[in-house]
Motif scaffolding. Structure first.
Motif, short mmCIF file in Angstrom:
data_model
loop_
_atom_site.label_atom_id
_atom_site.label_comp_id
_atom_site.label_asym_id
_atom_site.label_seq_id
_atom_site.Cartn_x
_atom_site.Cartn_y
_atom_site.Cartn_z
N LYS A 29 -12.88 -11.34 -12.92
CA LYS A 29 -12.93 -10.90 -11.42
C LYS A 29 -13.39 -12.15 -10.49
O LYS A 29 -12.48 -12.27 -9.77
N LYS A 30 -14.24 -12.97 -11.08
CA LYS A 30 -14.44 -13.99 -10.25
C LYS A 30 -13.46 -15.21 -10.44
O LYS A 30 -13.26 -15.70 -9.35
N GLU A 31 -12.83 -15.22 -11.58
CA GLU A 31 -11.79 -16.44 -11.71
C GLU A 31 -10.43 -16.08 -11.10
O GLU A 31 -9.58 -16.82 -10.59
N PHE A 32 -10.25 -14.60 -11.42
CA PHE A 32 -8.81 -14.42 -11.04
C PHE A 32 -9.08 -13.02 -10.22
O PHE A 32 -8.64 -11.94 -10.60
N PRO A 33 -9.38 -13.17 -8.83
CA PRO A 33 -9.82 -12.22 -7.86
C PRO A 33 -8.66 -11.05 -7.74
O PRO A 33 -8.90 -9.87 -7.29
N ASN A 214 -23.43 -18.10 -24.28
CA ASN A 214 -22.71 -16.68 -24.42
C ASN A 214 -21.22 -17.13 -24.31
O ASN A 214 -20.88 -18.03 -23.68
N PRO A 215 -20.56 -16.47 -25.67
CA PRO A 215 -19.29 -16.97 -25.81
C PRO A 215 -18.38 -16.52 -24.82
O PRO A 215 -16.84 -16.58 -25.02
N ALA A 216 -18.47 -15.43 -24.01
CA ALA A 216 -17.73 -14.83 -23.11
C ALA A 216 -16.87 -15.89 -22.21
O ALA A 216 -15.61 -15.33 -22.02
N HIS A 217 -17.33 -17.08 -21.97
CA HIS A 217 -16.52 -17.72 -20.96
C HIS A 217 -15.34 -18.39 -21.66
O HIS A 217 -14.42 -18.77 -21.04
N THR A 218 -15.24 -18.47 -23.13
CA THR A 218 -13.98 -18.77 -23.82
C THR A 218 -12.95 -17.94 -23.57
O THR A 218 -11.82 -18.35 -23.71
N ILE A 219 -13.11 -16.65 -23.08
CA ILE A 219 -12.01 -15.81 -22.88
C ILE A 219 -11.13 -16.15 -21.67
O ILE A 219 -9.78 -15.93 -21.69
N ILE A 220 -11.84 -16.74 -20.85
CA ILE A 220 -10.96 -17.13 -19.41
C ILE A 220 -9.69 -17.91 -19.76
O ILE A 220 -8.57 -17.74 -19.45
N GLU A 221 -9.86 -19.02 -20.64
CA GLU A 221 -8.68 -19.90 -20.92
C GLU A 221 -7.74 -19.36 -21.78
O GLU A 221 -6.63 -19.52 -21.89
N LYS A 222 -8.26 -18.17 -22.67
CA LYS A 222 -7.28 -17.58 -23.58
C LYS A 222 -6.29 -16.42 -23.05
O LYS A 222 -5.12 -16.31 -23.20
N VAL A 223 -6.83 -16.25 -21.52
CA VAL A 223 -5.96 -14.94 -20.76
C VAL A 223 -5.41 -15.61 -19.57
O VAL A 223 -4.46 -15.07 -19.05
N ARG A 224 -5.56 -16.96 -19.41
CA ARG A 224 -4.96 -17.49 -18.07
C ARG A 224 -3.48 -17.37 -18.09
O ARG A 224 -3.12 -17.20 -16.82
#
Length: 268
Positions: A29-33, A214-224
């Motif tokens: 939500k923060k990265e892709f509002p 926290n490994p969650a941040h790795t998801i951002i690049e995977k779904v960009r």
């Protein structure tokens, strides 16, 4: 396509067995509002971490197939246990790309001074042969030790970490102290359950000299590359049972100052 489906534009779907996956929803939500999201808290199946591999396969298959009715651009299994143990076995069964969350072992070792790291996760992840294989593949230096943190996951899913902060603090301290007594050189832990980042403030208060990743941040690049311009809708779904009622989940969200309009559903 129904109106229910039509209100979302190429949504990204995120799920696990409870509140853990919401941390990834918040990141997205923060990265892709403008991105439309589906958040599914499958509390009826909590905890994933104590299920057998065959049970996890059935749960993941049923849940992904349920989410595919909204034609998501990608589905995220926001749980380390099924990601490591069953995702490779089942992902070819789906028409939608399914990605997971993996323990950030390489990052942990790179950031460790001692090259001694700890992996905190749910039971089914920690005891799995698949995790051992993953560690061997990812670990080129140092040592990685595995620890069943199911008791800490339970603190989050029962909302004890909100309602009884003293008990949570003592439980976390006893758990980590026991590890450090036997492995005093560990200076980095991976939070390899998406529930554990909710305890981050406790970890850092008690152990400011230790890093918790926290490994969650790795998801951002995977779904960009899978994102799209929508209306910024978060469609929030929850399954329940006698032990995990929707009222309790609503209370937990309210205490965390998370405002969601929940829709109670069942997955066959």
């Amino acid at each position: 396509m129904t109106h229910l489906q039509n209100e979302l534009i190429k949504p990204i779907a995120v799920f696990d067995a409870g509140i853990g996956s919401y941390s990834i929803v918040e990141l997205l939500k923060k990265e892709f509002p403008g991105q439309d999201l589906i958040y599914l808290a499958d509390r009826n199946q909590f905890p994933y971490g104590q299920k057998t591999k065959s049970e996890l396969k059935e749960v993941i298959k049923a849940t992904v197939q349920f989410l595919e009715q909204w034609e998501p651009s990608v589905i995220i299994i926001a749980s380390n246990a099924p990601t490591i143990t069953v995702l490779d076995d089942v992902k070819s069964d789906f028409k939608t790309e399914v990605i997971g969350v993996y323990p950030p072992i390489k990052e942990a070792v790179e950031k460790s001074t001692s090259k001694q790291i700890g992996i905190l996760g749910a039971q089914s992840l920690i005891v799995s042969e698949e995790l051992d294989t993953y560690i061997q593949r990812e670990l080129s230096d140092g040592d990685a030790y595995k620890f069943d943190a199911s008791s800490l996951v339970e603190l989050v899913e029962t909302s004890t970490f909100i309602s009884d902060k003293y008990h949570t603090l003592i439980t976390v301290k006893k758990f980590i102290d026991h590890i450090i007594e036997e492995h005093e050189d560990i200076d980095v832990f991976t939070l390899s359950s998406t529930h554990l980042p909710w305890l981050y403030s406790y970890f850092k208060e008690l152990y400011p000299h230790i890093m918790f990743i926290n490994p969650a941040h790795t998801i951002i690049e995977k779904v960009r590359q899978k994102t799209s311009k929508g209306n910024g809708i978060i469609k929030s779904l929850v399954t329940t049972n006698d032990n995990y009622r929707i009222e309790d989940f609503e209370t937990m969200l309210e205490q965390l100052n998370i405002q969601l309009e929940l829709e109670e559903i069942s997955i066959k």
